[in-house]
Scaffold this motif. Structure first.
Motif, PDB file in Angstrom:
ATOM      1  N   HIS A 153     -29.242 -61.555 -29.469  1.00  0.00           N
ATOM      2  CA  HIS A 153     -28.425 -61.827 -28.276  1.00  0.00           C
ATOM      3  C   HIS A 153     -27.139 -62.590 -28.642  1.00  0.00           C
ATOM      4  O   HIS A 153     -26.045 -62.218 -28.213  1.00  0.00           O
ATOM      5  CB  HIS A 153     -29.250 -62.634 -27.272  1.00  0.00           C
ATOM      6  N   LEU A 154     -27.281 -63.642 -29.451  1.00  0.00           N
ATOM      7  CA  LEU A 154     -26.110 -64.458 -29.820  1.00  0.00           C
ATOM      8  C   LEU A 154     -25.142 -63.682 -30.716  1.00  0.00           C
ATOM      9  O   LEU A 154     -23.928 -63.847 -30.609  1.00  0.00           O
ATOM     10  CB  LEU A 154     -26.558 -65.755 -30.510  1.00  0.00           C
ATOM     11  N   ALA A 155     -25.696 -62.817 -31.565  1.00  0.00           N
ATOM     12  CA  ALA A 155     -24.844 -61.986 -32.420  1.00  0.00           C
ATOM     13  C   ALA A 155     -24.029 -61.013 -31.574  1.00  0.00           C
ATOM     14  O   ALA A 155     -22.831 -60.824 -31.796  1.00  0.00           O
ATOM     15  CB  ALA A 155     -25.698 -61.229 -33.431  1.00  0.00           C
ATOM     16  N   GLU A 156     -24.688 -60.421 -30.569  1.00  0.00           N
ATOM     17  CA  GLU A 156     -23.998 -59.481 -29.661  1.00  0.00           C
ATOM     18  C   GLU A 156     -22.952 -60.178 -28.812  1.00  0.00           C
ATOM     19  O   GLU A 156     -21.845 -59.702 -28.626  1.00  0.00           O
ATOM     20  CB  GLU A 156     -25.023 -58.834 -28.707  1.00  0.00           C
ATOM     21  N   LYS A 157     -23.332 -61.352 -28.266  1.00  0.00           N
ATOM     22  CA  LYS A 157     -22.468 -62.031 -27.297  1.00  0.00           C
ATOM     23  C   LYS A 157     -21.299 -62.772 -27.961  1.00  0.00           C
ATOM     24  O   LYS A 157     -20.183 -62.746 -27.471  1.00  0.00           O
ATOM     25  CB  LYS A 157     -23.309 -63.009 -26.469  1.00  0.00           C
ATOM     26  N   TYR A 158     -21.587 -63.444 -29.087  1.00  0.00           N
ATOM     27  CA  TYR A 158     -20.554 -64.290 -29.705  1.00  0.00           C
ATOM     28  C   TYR A 158     -20.155 -63.844 -31.111  1.00  0.00           C
ATOM     29  O   TYR A 158     -19.267 -64.437 -31.717  1.00  0.00           O
ATOM     30  CB  TYR A 158     -21.034 -65.748 -29.771  1.00  0.00           C
ATOM     31  N   GLY A 159     -20.869 -62.834 -31.648  1.00  0.00           N
ATOM     32  CA  GLY A 159     -20.576 -62.383 -33.002  1.00  0.00           C
ATOM     33  C   GLY A 159     -21.005 -63.365 -34.076  1.00  0.00           C
ATOM     34  O   GLY A 159     -20.490 -63.341 -35.189  1.00  0.00           O
ATOM     35  N   SER A 160     -21.949 -64.254 -33.753  1.00  0.00           N
ATOM     36  CA  SER A 160     -22.345 -65.287 -34.714  1.00  0.00           C
ATOM     37  C   SER A 160     -23.384 -64.758 -35.705  1.00  0.00           C
ATOM     38  O   SER A 160     -24.216 -63.925 -35.372  1.00  0.00           O
ATOM     39  CB  SER A 160     -22.885 -66.517 -33.987  1.00  0.00           C
ATOM     40  N   THR A 161     -23.335 -65.281 -36.923  1.00  0.00           N
ATOM     41  CA  THR A 161     -24.277 -64.891 -37.984  1.00  0.00           C
ATOM     42  C   THR A 161     -25.522 -65.774 -37.884  1.00  0.00           C
ATOM     43  O   THR A 161     -25.464 -66.852 -37.281  1.00  0.00           O
ATOM     44  CB  THR A 161     -23.637 -65.095 -39.377  1.00  0.00           C
ATOM     45  N   PRO A 162     -26.648 -65.370 -38.512  1.00  0.00           N
ATOM     46  CA  PRO A 162     -27.846 -66.232 -38.522  1.00  0.00           C
ATOM     47  C   PRO A 162     -27.562 -67.635 -39.073  1.00  0.00           C
ATOM     48  O   PRO A 162     -28.113 -68.620 -38.584  1.00  0.00           O
ATOM     49  CB  PRO A 162     -28.817 -65.464 -39.420  1.00  0.00           C
ATOM     50  N   GLU A 163     -26.681 -67.714 -40.099  1.00  0.00           N
ATOM     51  CA  GLU A 163     -26.334 -69.019 -40.705  1.00  0.00           C
ATOM     52  C   GLU A 163     -25.600 -69.902 -39.686  1.00  0.00           C
ATOM     53  O   GLU A 163     -25.893 -71.092 -39.559  1.00  0.00           O
ATOM     54  CB  GLU A 163     -25.439 -68.833 -41.947  1.00  0.00           C
ATOM     55  N   GLN A 164     -24.644 -69.307 -38.986  1.00  0.00           N
ATOM     56  CA  GLN A 164     -23.905 -70.064 -37.969  1.00  0.00           C
ATOM     57  C   GLN A 164     -24.839 -70.524 -36.851  1.00  0.00           C
ATOM     58  O   GLN A 164     -24.738 -71.655 -36.371  1.00  0.00           O
ATOM     59  CB  GLN A 164     -22.780 -69.208 -37.380  1.00  0.00           C
ATOM     60  N   GLN A 165     -25.750 -69.634 -36.458  1.00  0.00           N
ATOM     61  CA  GLN A 165     -26.701 -69.975 -35.398  1.00  0.00           C
ATOM     62  C   GLN A 165     -27.597 -71.139 -35.816  1.00  0.00           C
ATOM     63  O   GLN A 165     -27.863 -72.037 -35.015  1.00  0.00           O
ATOM     64  CB  GLN A 165     -27.541 -68.751 -35.031  1.00  0.00           C
ATOM     65  N   ALA A 166     -28.045 -71.127 -37.077  1.00  0.00           N
ATOM     66  CA  ALA A 166     -28.909 -72.206 -37.587  1.00  0.00           C
ATOM     67  C   ALA A 166     -28.154 -73.536 -37.596  1.00  0.00           C
ATOM     68  O   ALA A 166     -28.703 -74.582 -37.241  1.00  0.00           O
ATOM     69  CB  ALA A 166     -29.397 -71.871 -38.992  1.00  0.00           C
ATOM     70  N   GLN A 167     -26.880 -73.469 -37.971  1.00  0.00           N
ATOM     71  CA  GLN A 167     -26.036 -74.672 -38.013  1.00  0.00           C
ATOM     72  C   GLN A 167     -25.854 -75.255 -36.605  1.00  0.00           C
ATOM     73  O   GLN A 167     -25.979 -76.471 -36.403  1.00  0.00           O
ATOM     74  CB  GLN A 167     -24.665 -74.277 -38.602  1.00  0.00           C
ATOM     75  N   ILE A 168     -25.596 -74.375 -35.629  1.00  0.00           N
ATOM     76  CA  ILE A 168     -25.422 -74.818 -34.237  1.00  0.00           C
ATOM     77  C   ILE A 168     -26.734 -75.413 -33.708  1.00  0.00           C
ATOM     78  O   ILE A 168     -26.726 -76.439 -33.032  1.00  0.00           O
ATOM     79  CB  ILE A 168     -24.916 -73.652 -33.351  1.00  0.00           C
ATOM     80  N   ARG A 169     -27.862 -74.755 -34.060  1.00  0.00           N
ATOM     81  CA  ARG A 169     -29.182 -75.274 -33.649  1.00  0.00           C
ATOM     82  C   ARG A 169     -29.396 -76.691 -34.161  1.00  0.00           C
ATOM     83  O   ARG A 169     -29.884 -77.565 -33.448  1.00  0.00           O
ATOM     84  CB  ARG A 169     -30.310 -74.377 -34.178  1.00  0.00           C
ATOM     85  N   ASN A 170     -29.007 -76.936 -35.423  1.00  0.00           N
ATOM     86  CA  ASN A 170     -29.161 -78.274 -36.013  1.00  0.00           C
ATOM     87  C   ASN A 170     -28.299 -79.299 -35.286  1.00  0.00           C
ATOM     88  O   ASN A 170     -28.734 -80.424 -35.037  1.00  0.00           O
ATOM     89  CB  ASN A 170     -28.806 -78.255 -37.507  1.00  0.00           C
ATOM     90  N   THR A 171     -27.076 -78.903 -34.961  1.00  0.00           N
ATOM     91  CA  THR A 171     -26.159 -79.787 -34.222  1.00  0.00           C
ATOM     92  C   THR A 171     -26.752 -80.142 -32.863  1.00  0.00           C
ATOM     93  O   THR A 171     -26.795 -81.308 -32.468  1.00  0.00           O
ATOM     94  CB  THR A 171     -24.784 -79.091 -34.024  1.00  0.00           C
ATOM     95  N   ILE A 172     -27.216 -79.121 -32.161  1.00  0.00           N
ATOM     96  CA  ILE A 172     -27.783 -79.327 -30.826  1.00  0.00           C
ATOM     97  C   ILE A 172     -29.038 -80.191 -30.910  1.00  0.00           C
ATOM     98  O   ILE A 172     -29.243 -81.082 -30.076  1.00  0.00           O
ATOM     99  CB  ILE A 172     -28.077 -77.966 -30.148  1.00  0.00           C
ATOM    100  N   ARG A 173     -29.862 -79.949 -31.935  1.00  0.00           N
ATOM    101  CA  ARG A 173     -31.093 -80.736 -32.079  1.00  0.00           C
ATOM    102  C   ARG A 173     -30.766 -82.213 -32.306  1.00  0.00           C
ATOM    103  O   ARG A 173     -31.405 -83.100 -31.736  1.00  0.00           O
ATOM    104  CB  ARG A 173     -31.943 -80.173 -33.216  1.00  0.00           C
TER     105      ARG A 173
END
Length: 226
Positions: A68-88
């Motif tokens: 979903h995030l790749a489709e909506k924002y074009g984000s890679t798994p690495e970018q998503q993991a980084q954002i998850r860490n920030t949010i956590r």
């Protein structure tokens, strides 16, 4: 008595426009709650949770969050993991626990919004707030399926709302028109991302801001209001 604050607390109407599937909304709510705790005795909040759907077209089966995030924002798994860490990390600052593995899937949240509207109109004071917190924990801490009625009803039970009434709402289209109208109202007034925190119908604080930002804004608005 020396140092005692004798001024009456100022009541502020706060509309918290958000979606239960939005992690930054959990961060923003935790920070707002922290600011209100700090200002206890000075500011009293008349808090209302207003509906916003990040994915109104999402089907009942949901979608894998990475896809979903790749489709909506074009984000890679690495970018998503980084954002998850920030949010956590931001969640930990305000006492909200995020599942390290993320949400798993993204779900349609319209029924959750219908139940939140019901809790606001028919629940006891504070029950809408408690239900919102329960939904956020189910979604972001436990990665539960927010489109499934059994998950929503477990949250209803947890906060002491009437489960039989909630079941009847979910089986009907009750509060559908109400929620759609509320959503349209905020969209027409320029709210296109959440959380959006509107104070006294005129002051807007956007995004999952730190508690200090909310505290400063609330203090200032309360002083102007008083």
């Amino acid at each position: 008595m020396a140092g005692m604050n004798t001024s009456a607390s100022t009541s502020l109407k706060i509309d918290f426009v958000s979606d239960v599937s939005c992690p930054w909304c959990a961060v923003g709510l935790g920070a707002l709650e922290e600011a209100l705790q700090t200002l206890k005795g000075q500011v009293q909040a008349d808090l209302h949770f207003q509906p916003f759907e990040l994915n109104p077209q999402m089907g009942p089966e949901g979608q894998d969050i990475g896809e979903h995030l790749a489709e909506k924002y074009g984000s890679t798994p690495e970018q998503q993991a980084q954002i998850r860490n920030t949010i956590r990390a931001r969640g930990a600052e305000v006492g909200f626990e995020f599942n390290p593995a993320g949400r798993g899937r993204i779900w349609n949240t319209f029924d959750a919004h219908r139940l939140l509207r019901w809790a606001e109109l028919e629940g006891a004071p504070g029950q809408q707030h408690a239900l919102k917190r329960a939904f956020l924990a189910a979604c972001h801490t436990r990665s539960e399926a927010m489109g499934h009625h059994d998950v929503l009803l477990a949250c209803v039970r947890e906060v002491g709302l009437d489960e039989t009434r909630a079941q009847a709402i979910l089986a009907s289209d009750e509060f559908t028109k109400d929620v759609r109208e509320r959503q349209q109202f905020y969209l027409q007034h320029g709210i296109h991302s959440v959380p959006a925190v509107i104070i006294n119908d005129r002051h807007l604080i956007s995004g999952g801001q730190p508690a200090a930002v909310f505290e400063q804004a609330l203090r200032q608005i309360a002083a102007e209001t008083a």
